[in-house]
Scaffold this motif. Structure first.
Motif, mmCIF file in Angstrom:
data_model
loop_
_atom_site.group_PDB
_atom_site.id
_atom_site.type_symbol
_atom_site.label_atom_id
_atom_site.label_comp_id
_atom_site.label_asym_id
_atom_site.label_seq_id
_atom_site.Cartn_x
_atom_site.Cartn_y
_atom_site.Cartn_z
ATOM 1 N N THR A 62 39.617 15.213 -38.113
ATOM 2 C CA THR A 62 40.201 15.479 -39.431
ATOM 3 C C THR A 62 40.541 16.959 -39.593
ATOM 4 O O THR A 62 41.606 17.316 -40.098
ATOM 5 C CB THR A 62 39.246 15.036 -40.548
ATOM 6 N N ALA A 63 39.624 17.812 -39.162
ATOM 7 C CA ALA A 63 39.848 19.255 -39.289
ATOM 8 C C ALA A 63 41.049 19.723 -38.475
ATOM 9 O O ALA A 63 41.686 20.730 -38.805
ATOM 10 C CB ALA A 63 38.604 20.022 -38.869
ATOM 11 N N VAL A 81 33.474 22.614 -41.254
ATOM 12 C CA VAL A 81 32.929 22.648 -42.618
ATOM 13 C C VAL A 81 33.685 23.672 -43.455
ATOM 14 O O VAL A 81 34.061 23.413 -44.605
ATOM 15 C CB VAL A 81 31.421 22.983 -42.594
ATOM 16 N N VAL A 82 33.916 24.830 -42.881
ATOM 17 C CA VAL A 82 34.631 25.891 -43.603
ATOM 18 C C VAL A 82 36.051 25.443 -43.932
ATOM 19 O O VAL A 82 36.554 25.638 -45.048
ATOM 20 C CB VAL A 82 34.658 27.189 -42.769
ATOM 21 N N ASP A 87 33.596 18.905 -50.517
ATOM 22 C CA ASP A 87 33.915 17.552 -50.985
ATOM 23 C C ASP A 87 34.550 16.710 -49.890
ATOM 24 O O ASP A 87 34.165 15.559 -49.669
ATOM 25 C CB ASP A 87 34.843 17.614 -52.204
ATOM 26 N N GLU A 88 35.528 17.266 -49.196
ATOM 27 C CA GLU A 88 36.215 16.534 -48.136
ATOM 28 C C GLU A 88 35.246 16.199 -47.001
ATOM 29 O O GLU A 88 35.272 15.106 -46.436
ATOM 30 C CB GLU A 88 37.393 17.349 -47.603
ATOM 31 N N MET A 89 34.371 17.134 -46.679
ATOM 32 C CA MET A 89 33.393 16.927 -45.619
ATOM 33 C C MET A 89 32.468 15.759 -45.964
ATOM 34 O O MET A 89 32.221 14.875 -45.140
ATOM 35 C CB MET A 89 32.571 18.207 -45.440
ATOM 36 N N VAL A 90 31.976 15.744 -47.174
ATOM 37 C CA VAL A 90 31.071 14.677 -47.610
ATOM 38 C C VAL A 90 31.793 13.324 -47.614
ATOM 39 O O VAL A 90 31.228 12.307 -47.208
ATOM 40 C CB VAL A 90 30.492 14.986 -49.009
ATOM 41 N N ASN A 91 33.050 13.312 -48.045
ATOM 42 C CA ASN A 91 33.805 12.058 -48.064
ATOM 43 C C ASN A 91 33.975 11.485 -46.658
ATOM 44 O O ASN A 91 33.846 10.271 -46.442
ATOM 45 C CB ASN A 91 35.181 12.275 -48.706
ATOM 46 N N PRO A 141 33.241 15.662 -56.661
ATOM 47 C CA PRO A 141 32.305 15.380 -55.573
ATOM 48 C C PRO A 141 31.868 13.911 -55.500
ATOM 49 O O PRO A 141 31.359 13.480 -54.462
ATOM 50 C CB PRO A 141 31.104 16.285 -55.902
ATOM 51 N N LYS A 142 32.036 13.162 -56.601
ATOM 52 C CA LYS A 142 31.501 11.808 -56.657
ATOM 53 C C LYS A 142 32.558 10.709 -56.601
ATOM 54 O O LYS A 142 32.232 9.545 -56.328
ATOM 55 C CB LYS A 142 30.683 11.626 -57.949
#
Length: 280
Positions: A62-63, A81-82, A87-91, A141-142
């Motif tokens: 994805t990155a 991560v950076v 938010d995108e990372m958690v998704n 975030p949710k």
């Protein structure tokens, strides 16, 4: 067995067995628990991600996707991560962790799982789109997670039904029409139970439980968004010229959220566009 035990009783008996519970491995549970914190420790999260090769690959993919083209290559989780942001990372993490439970080898169950997963991802994308459209930044975030997990009760039921199909003692195998009815009638309560067993926050559990109910908390903006998006996704999946957006546009959810006819139509377009670009 006919006249003594109903198929609903058989399913409920099966659900009581731990083998019917869709599971998250201890490693996946640890990753999820860190990811859904209000303020995840990304040093910890990065270390946990690196223990899962599939998740690591998806994050790096994805990155380095075309969306981020021109920013240079990324070859470490820390750099990913950076680039992606919290938010995108958690998704990405939540999507990858939970997709692993949608891999039945039984053809009937697999066909249901494919439809359920596509619906869940569409609701996740739509919920995130709607939050952005309405400028409800506090819900960013949710939103994706809420949409992704709202129908997990159906996964729970499908896992139990698969065990019944595989059982050598069960005298009755439910036909598709009955499976549909079972999923529709029982999945909300089962979703609440499953997300509780997965130790997910009460926010997501309530959405799983109340996304179809007549009585619900109208002050819960995230619940309202998932309810509205779920209806738009179902309308698209129905693929019938007889269905339109009028009932959704005039719904209580649209009214409270301030989603105009144009807004709902744009949501449908965004979902249709995402659907055509996503591998089925």
């Amino acid at each position: 067995m006919p006249g003594q035990v109903s198929i609903i009783d058989i399913i409920k008996q099966q659900i009581k067995k731990e083998e019917s519970l869709p599971v998250l491995s201890p490693k996946a549970m640890a990753i999820q628990n860190e990811a859904i914190k209000e303020a995840p420790d990304f040093e910890v999260l990065s270390r946990l991600i690196r223990t899962d090769p599939t998740l690591t690959g998806q994050v790096l993919k994805t990155a380095n996707s075309p969306f981020y083209r021109g920013l240079g290559g990324v070859d470490t989780i820390k750099d990913a991560v950076v680039r992606l942001g919290q938010d995108e990372m958690v998704n990405i993490i939540m999507k990858e962790l939970h997709q692993k439970n949608f891999r039945s080898s039984h053809p009937v169950i697999k066909s249901y799982q494919i439809r359920l997963w596509n619906h869940s991802v569409s609701c996740a994308i739509g919920s995130l789109w709607t939050v952005k459209y309405l400028s409800m930044d506090e819900l960013l975030p949710k939103a994706f997670i809420a949409g992704l997990l709202h129908d997990m009760g159906k996964l729970y039921l499908l896992t139990a039904i698969e065990k019944i199909f595989q059982s050598k003692t069960a005298a009755f195998k439910p036909p598709p029409q009955l499976i549909d009815k079972i999923l529709d009638n029982l999945h909300s309560a089962m979703g609440y139970n499953l997300l509780t067993k997965w130790h997910l926050p009460v926010t997501y559990r309530i959405i799983a439980r109340d996304h179809h109910t007549d009585e619900y908390d109208i002050s819960d903006m995230l619940l309202l968004i998932v309810r509205l998006v779920n209806r738009v996704c179902s309308k698209i999946e129905d693929n019938s010229s007889k269905t339109d957006l009028s009932g959704i546009i005039s719904s209580k959810e649209a009214d409270i959220l301030g989603m105009t006819e144009i807004g709902v139509a744009e949501l449908e377009i965004a979902l249709e566009d995402a659907r055509t670009k996503r591998p089925m």
